[in-house]
Design a protein around this motif. Sequence first.
Motif, short mmCIF file in Angstrom:
data_model
loop_
_atom_site.label_atom_id
_atom_site.label_comp_id
_atom_site.label_asym_id
_atom_site.label_seq_id
_atom_site.Cartn_x
_atom_site.Cartn_y
_atom_site.Cartn_z
N ASN A 41 0.80 -1.28 -0.17
CA ASN A 41 -0.05 -0.09 -0.13
C ASN A 41 0.70 1.18 -0.06
N GLY A 42 2.11 1.18 0.00
CA GLY A 42 3.08 2.20 -0.15
C GLY A 42 3.25 2.96 1.19
N GLU A 43 2.86 2.31 2.33
CA GLU A 43 3.00 3.05 3.68
C GLU A 43 4.00 2.75 4.21
N LEU A 44 4.97 1.58 4.07
CA LEU A 44 5.96 1.16 4.82
C LEU A 44 7.12 2.06 4.82
N LEU A 45 7.67 2.65 3.64
CA LEU A 45 8.52 3.63 3.77
C LEU A 45 8.23 5.05 4.41
N PRO A 46 7.10 5.48 4.20
CA PRO A 46 6.95 6.77 4.73
C PRO A 46 6.85 6.33 6.42
N LEU A 47 6.39 5.13 6.83
CA LEU A 47 6.35 5.12 8.42
C LEU A 47 7.63 4.75 8.73
N TRP A 48 8.59 4.31 7.99
CA TRP A 48 10.08 4.08 8.50
C TRP A 48 10.77 5.62 8.45
N GLN A 49 10.34 6.41 7.47
CA GLN A 49 10.98 7.83 7.79
C GLN A 49 10.55 8.66 8.75
N ILE A 50 9.33 8.34 9.00
CA ILE A 50 8.46 9.29 10.19
C ILE A 50 9.29 8.56 11.48
N THR A 51 9.30 7.19 11.45
CA THR A 51 9.93 6.72 12.73
C THR A 51 11.35 7.24 13.19
N THR A 52 12.14 7.18 11.77
CA THR A 52 13.56 7.46 12.19
C THR A 52 13.83 8.97 12.19
N SER A 53 12.68 9.82 12.00
CA SER A 53 13.08 11.33 12.02
C SER A 53 12.21 12.07 13.02
N SER A 54 10.89 11.81 12.74
CA SER A 54 10.01 12.61 13.53
C SER A 54 9.93 11.93 14.75
#
Length: 228
Positions: free
Chosen positions: A209-222
């Motif tokens: 669903n294209g959600e994994l990479l944004p989740l990873w970016q949010i987890t490692t930054s925000s």
Amino acid sequence: LFPTIFWPFDYDQGTFAYGGSAILHGQRPYIDFWDIKPPNIFYTYATAFALFGQSVRAVRIFDYLNALLTVGLLTLLVTRLWKDWAWRNLAAAFTSLAFVLQYYIFGHWDTAQAETYSLPFLLIAMLLVIPNREISSVKQLWFLAMLAGACVGITFYFKFPNALFLPLVAVAMWTHSRGERGCRWKAIVWILGGFIFTIGTESLYLAVNGELLPLWQITTSSTASYVS
């Protein structure tokens, strides 16, 4: 616990409710809306809205039912842990009472949270590795161990630190199961296998669903910025 049905929302519940409602309207976590929390809390709120309508009361009813389930699982776990003790039912009653009291002490802010909905799965994992009667076969032990790992795996996408409960489940299995040391080591492998399979399955769903990479970016930054 019945009066908790009439408790209001605070910031966290409002955020989760927004996400749950967005999912019901076809939006995707971390793409159409985002928060630093893993996705299962949003799917839980979406389930509550789907069952009871989109309102504060719907989430509170769902949270109330989850709390009742938790009390029941706590009672089972205590009676199993102390099955040879004459006062085990009294111990279970006091355990349930302690849970209810802490629920009121925490108040409405700390209810209907990711931790709240993780708790039944963690208790089920413990019940799977602390059987009510002696396990009849090695294959049954391994199967229950796999299910226990899967239950912990479900909680991972509620809150990532829930993975820390995996060693606790493994220790409980080792302590309360009988058999050769080799069989118990293999059961621990099955616990880990169930954990990895569950996380892998949901990760695959998020990736499709294209959600994994944004989740990873949010987890490692925000998330890192928020925690610091």
